[in-house]
Every structure is written in C-alpha cells, then in structure tokens.
Write a protein that holds these residues in place. Sequence first.
Motif, mmCIF file in Angstrom:
data_model
loop_
_atom_site.group_PDB
_atom_site.id
_atom_site.type_symbol
_atom_site.label_atom_id
_atom_site.label_comp_id
_atom_site.label_asym_id
_atom_site.label_seq_id
_atom_site.Cartn_x
_atom_site.Cartn_y
_atom_site.Cartn_z
ATOM 1 N N LYS A 182 0.743 -1.333 -0.003
ATOM 2 C CA LYS A 182 -0.056 -0.143 -0.161
ATOM 3 C C LYS A 182 0.939 1.253 0.058
ATOM 4 O O LYS A 182 1.965 1.328 0.609
ATOM 5 N N PHE A 183 0.371 2.380 -0.598
ATOM 6 C CA PHE A 183 1.054 3.506 -0.898
ATOM 7 C C PHE A 183 1.017 4.222 0.524
ATOM 8 O O PHE A 183 0.084 4.692 1.013
ATOM 9 N N SER A 184 2.291 5.000 0.573
ATOM 10 C CA SER A 184 2.309 5.925 1.720
ATOM 11 C C SER A 184 3.379 6.914 1.455
ATOM 12 O O SER A 184 4.374 6.563 0.841
ATOM 13 N N GLY A 185 3.195 8.130 2.041
ATOM 14 C CA GLY A 185 4.342 9.220 1.726
ATOM 15 C C GLY A 185 3.991 10.336 2.478
ATOM 16 O O GLY A 185 3.049 10.427 3.382
ATOM 17 N N PHE A 186 5.222 11.273 2.664
ATOM 18 C CA PHE A 186 4.889 12.500 3.631
ATOM 19 C C PHE A 186 5.446 13.649 2.888
ATOM 20 O O PHE A 186 6.493 13.478 2.128
ATOM 21 N N VAL A 187 4.830 14.901 3.233
ATOM 22 C CA VAL A 187 5.236 16.077 2.758
ATOM 23 C C VAL A 187 6.290 16.892 3.646
ATOM 24 O O VAL A 187 6.159 16.844 4.712
ATOM 25 N N PHE A 188 7.495 16.945 3.064
ATOM 26 C CA PHE A 188 8.463 17.547 3.625
ATOM 27 C C PHE A 188 9.048 18.938 3.250
ATOM 28 O O PHE A 188 9.904 19.538 3.893
ATOM 29 N N ILE B 177 7.877 9.454 -1.418
ATOM 30 C CA ILE B 177 7.099 8.126 -1.112
ATOM 31 C C ILE B 177 7.739 7.183 -0.314
ATOM 32 O O ILE B 177 9.066 6.934 -0.551
ATOM 33 N N VAL B 178 7.003 6.578 0.365
ATOM 34 C CA VAL B 178 7.734 5.726 1.594
ATOM 35 C C VAL B 178 7.494 4.251 1.277
ATOM 36 O O VAL B 178 8.255 3.569 1.329
ATOM 37 N N SER B 179 5.896 4.039 0.740
ATOM 38 C CA SER B 179 6.033 2.510 0.442
ATOM 39 C C SER B 179 4.975 2.567 -0.761
ATOM 40 O O SER B 179 4.301 3.487 -1.001
ATOM 41 N N GLY B 180 4.918 1.396 -1.021
ATOM 42 C CA GLY B 180 3.935 0.969 -2.313
ATOM 43 C C GLY B 180 3.905 2.069 -3.498
ATOM 44 O O GLY B 180 5.357 2.114 -4.022
ATOM 45 N N GLN B 181 2.940 2.041 -4.238
ATOM 46 C CA GLN B 181 3.014 2.690 -5.543
ATOM 47 C C GLN B 181 2.104 3.830 -5.729
ATOM 48 O O GLN B 181 1.003 3.636 -5.354
ATOM 49 N N GLY C 82 4.792 17.760 7.059
ATOM 50 C CA GLY C 82 4.747 16.356 7.916
ATOM 51 C C GLY C 82 3.508 15.858 7.451
ATOM 52 O O GLY C 82 3.106 14.752 8.152
ATOM 53 N N ASP C 83 2.706 16.409 6.792
ATOM 54 C CA ASP C 83 1.404 15.715 6.468
ATOM 55 C C ASP C 83 1.565 14.334 5.631
ATOM 56 O O ASP C 83 2.585 14.190 4.951
ATOM 57 N N SER C 84 0.799 13.279 5.750
ATOM 58 C CA SER C 84 0.985 12.080 5.306
ATOM 59 C C SER C 84 -0.298 11.678 4.206
ATOM 60 O O SER C 84 -1.468 12.148 4.586
ATOM 61 N N LEU C 85 0.000 10.806 3.292
ATOM 62 C CA LEU C 85 -0.947 10.550 2.357
ATOM 63 C C LEU C 85 -0.872 8.990 2.550
ATOM 64 O O LEU C 85 0.176 8.326 2.481
ATOM 65 N N THR C 86 -2.020 8.298 2.526
ATOM 66 C CA THR C 86 -1.859 6.818 2.742
ATOM 67 C C THR C 86 -3.142 6.191 1.812
ATOM 68 O O THR C 86 -3.870 7.083 1.084
ATOM 69 N N GLU C 87 -3.067 4.851 1.746
ATOM 70 C CA GLU C 87 -4.276 4.505 0.995
ATOM 71 C C GLU C 87 -5.545 4.244 2.187
ATOM 72 O O GLU C 87 -6.504 3.268 1.811
ATOM 73 N N GLY C 88 -5.398 4.679 3.346
ATOM 74 C CA GLY C 88 -6.604 4.832 4.213
ATOM 75 C C GLY C 88 -6.069 4.521 5.565
ATOM 76 O O GLY C 88 -6.731 4.958 6.633
ATOM 77 N N GLU C 89 -5.039 3.996 5.808
ATOM 78 C CA GLU C 89 -4.554 3.695 7.150
ATOM 79 C C GLU C 89 -4.135 5.008 7.787
ATOM 80 O O GLU C 89 -3.547 5.908 7.143
ATOM 81 N N THR C 90 -4.132 5.257 9.047
ATOM 82 C CA THR C 90 -3.617 6.462 9.857
ATOM 83 C C THR C 90 -2.271 6.318 9.991
ATOM 84 O O THR C 90 -1.795 5.370 10.863
#
Length: 526
Positions: A292-298, A317-321, A373-381
Amino acid sequence: MSNQKEIEKRRTFGIISHPDAGKTTLTEKLLLFGGAIQTAGAVKSNKVKKHATSDFMEIEKQRGISVATSVMGFEYEGLQINILDTPGHKDFAEDTYRTLTAVDSVIVVIDVAKGVEEQTEKLVEVCRMRKTPIIVFINKLDREGLDGMDLLDEVEEKLGLNVRPLSWPIGMGQRFQGVYNLYEKKLCLFSPHGKQAEEGVIEFDDLQDPELEKHIGGAAASELRDEVEMVDTVYPDFDREAYLSGEQSPVFFGSAINNFGVKELLDCFIEIAPTPLGRDAEERRVLPSEDKFSGFVFKIHANMDPKHRDRIAFCRIVSGQFERNKNYHHVRLGKNFRSHNPTSFMASKKSVVEEAYPGDVIGLYDSGTFKIGDSLTEGETLNFKGIPSFSPEQFRYVNNADPMKSKQLNKGLLELMDEGLAQLFTKEDNNRKIIGTVGALQFDVIQYRLENEYGAKCNYEPMHLHKACWVKCSDPKVLDAFINRRKKDLARDKQGRLVYLAETAWGLKTVQEAHPEIEFFFTDEF
Ligand code: G4P
C-alpha cells in the motif's frame, strides 16, 4: 512484492556543503554522467547568484527556477538516482534541514583549503541525529590545501564522524597527480578539465610494485606508499554495515570542476549507498516493500507571483506505488486527495508522472491543503515521525502594523508557519509574538507575503537570542516551579508546547545545569 525491482533501482540522496565548497559543480558532473544534462553550466545557471543582493524578490525569482532543481533525477548504470537539493546561501532555511529527512544518504563536500565550515557542521549534525549514511568528498585537490591526515582529523572532530578514506590523493595543487583508489585498487592519474582518459585509470593492486615510480615519480611514489600504509594502520577497514548505520563515513578526494574523482565517487556510491529506507510513523514502522502507498510532505514551495498563486508540496514516497488520479487518504484532514498532475523532476525538466515508487519525490500542486509533515496513505492512519521543526537561530518580535487587519495578520502568520517558513512563539509573560527562523531571508519573505497575500502589515523588533529549545519534565510540580521562575524566558510554540528562549549558549548551559530534571530539545520531536 511487485515493487521490489523498482525499489532496488532507486538511490535518493542529498549533497551538502558550506557555500562555495563545490556542491553545484559536483551535482552538475553527476548529472553529466547520467546524461541528464548535456552541457556543463546547466545547473549553475539555475543557482542563486552568490553575491546577489539581499533583495529577496531577486532570490525568489531564481527560486522559481530552483523548484525545478529541488529534485534532480537521472539514470546511471540502470539505476534511478534522485538528488535532493539542499539550498544554501541566503536560501538556507529549515527547508534545507527538512530535506534531509527525505533522503536515504548524503554526500558531504568539503573544500580542501577551507576544511570543515559552519553550514556543513549544522547539516551533518542533523544527519548524525538521524544516523544517515554519509560519504565525504574532499574537493579542489587541484589547489593547495590542508594536509590529508589533518583534514580527516578535523572532519572527525568537528563533524563527529568516523572516517575511512577510500581514495588517497597524490600531492595537491601544482603537484597534484591524481588519487589512489583504495576501494578498487586503482591508480587514477589526473589531467585537468575532465580529460581523464581510460588509460589514466590503472589497475594497481600492489603499491610496492616498482611500476608506480614510472607513473608518478620516485618522490611521490614513496610518499604515497607511506601515507597509504598510515591510512591502513590508523583507520579501520571499510565496513558497509557501519556506513549504513551512520557509524563510518568513507572519504574520497578529487576535483569536481576537473571532473576528477567524481566517477569513482559515483561508482562507489551506487554500490554501497542504501536503497530507499523505511520510515517510522507514530503508529508503526513503514517499509518500502509494503503493497500500500504511503508518503509524507517535507517541503512546500509557494509561488510568490500573485498571478500564479500555486504551491507545490513535495512528497517523499515511503511505500507502495503512487498513481496519478487515484484517491488517497489525507490523514490529518481525514479526507480524500487526488492529484491530476503530480510532477516528477528529471534533471531540470518537470513532467507529469503516472506512477512513482519508494524513494521518489513527487510534486503535488496544492492550494493550501498541505502542511509540512502531512501524510498520504491508502486509508491507514500513519503520522510519519522525523520531519521535525528545528530550533531556530534568528529571532524577531513581530508587531501588527495595521490594527484594522489583525485577523488577517493572525491568519497569514499561521498559514505561513504551516508551510514551514518559520516558527511562531508566544511569550509566556506578556503574550508577545516572536518569529524564529533558521535563515534571515525568511523575515523579508514573511513580511512581503503577509502584505501581498493577506493584506496585513507587520514590522519587526530585533531580539537577541541564541536558540529556542523545547523543554519537558516528567514531574509537573518541578515543571511548574521552573515555569514560574523562568517565565520571562519561556514561550509557547504553535501547538502550545513550552519553549525555552536562551540568550546565549553559555546561559543555556547554566540553566541546563541548574535544572537537571528538565530536558531540553533542539528539535520539536521528542
Ligand atoms: P557551491 O554550490 O557549494 O556553492 O559551490 P560551486 O559548485 O558553485 O563552486 C564554488 C566555486 O568553486 C566555483 O567557482 C567553482 O568553479 C569552484 N570549484 C568547484 N570545484 C572546484 C575544484 O575542484 N577546483 C577548483 N579549483 N575550483 C572548484 P566560482 O569562481 O565561484 O564560480 P564560477 O565562476 O566558476 O562559476
């Protein structure tokens, strides 16, 4: 595991140095190797002119271009290399520090004549805190400089690194003949201006071989033998695990402008540097190999041209696609976010990307949705850690210069702080507002933007402070006593956390000693 191949292909790093050590030149040579640019000077022309005026609009104009050089991607030997720019000079700001949270390793450039300089010290301190793997490149060997051993002592002492030379210079300045590559056991002979031909690189397993004299002459040969012997005695062998955990830093010598030693650096870098690493979130550690995708704004770059009031949020981008036009979960806001035109940065061209992988940085166009510091994910907190605010070093009281516009001023200040431009503190004793920054330019930027974007006016009053650091204590009674006693030196940050305002380094030390139960922190992540 479908992304594994893409992950293994990627290396994301930053080049850090004190201004003028040769960061831009080195970046450019690396891009030339990757074929990402065709001519020398392409990066340079985008660079904020050094002696440029303190007129920040001029700098800002150039920063407009520098968005394009914020991330420079190129391919080399089948790998995707991403260089994240760490702005220096007048642009030096918290952004520079925070970019280091988005890289997996760094190359530190040091000018052989100047040794370790201030900005390098500050940046390496952040890397050390994060245990980022560091390679050191000693530059400008075509000039006279400090003795190699003395310089390495200085690097160890001032930067707190354990070094291990992987190349060793043969003379310097006028007598510079090249380097011996200890890693690959090759003799690399110097000829200026990047004309180092293939025949300039000679396999050379044994320095005792009399052939050495033929190449570099008797005196240089015996000096090299002695020095390499000393290096091998003084420094432990290169240990990749130690490098990867930030405990050992390989060192290379060269001359970026002459394109000398750069290929050796790059070839070693791609072999030893880490592939994209996972990141810790408050909830758990996130690995790049996760589906699953995750990433953060730096970093957030705001365009100050009133005609184009767009912002670009830089997301690692930290994980996934990551996929274009797909709905993602904006964790802080708890709502969906979708990007139609995510941008990738290949060399100095921006282009829309369809997909991106761990280690990549994409630009998301945004009109105020993102905070640092905001994060984007596929739903997970997931709330990623390690994107801290750093203790500022320049401070001014900020006053409202137009009483009719105090609402606009407060809104503007809060929003600009969300972009990570500076930090806002409120004094504990009199509620006065203080702006703290890492670089002085930010004060002008804030004043200008408040006026142009929010219709608010502010002025500043000078303030002499050494640092602001966050404080904590497990015993509420002790903390209360501390607050009462030191009220005039305390403030609250935007989140209401307690901050100690130290007037001098000595004063800070004294207070730390007087209150051993109180913990002092130099980033807001504790
Ligand atoms: P920075 O990004 O770290 O600030 O440094 P930059 O690459 O701009 O290099 C600073 C100056 O040092 C430049 O000279 C550059 O040409 C020079 N330089 C870089 N590498 C070497 C090297 O290996 N040897 C020598 N002798 N000089 C080097 P400048 O005169 O300030 O700029 P320019 O007129 O050359 O553009």
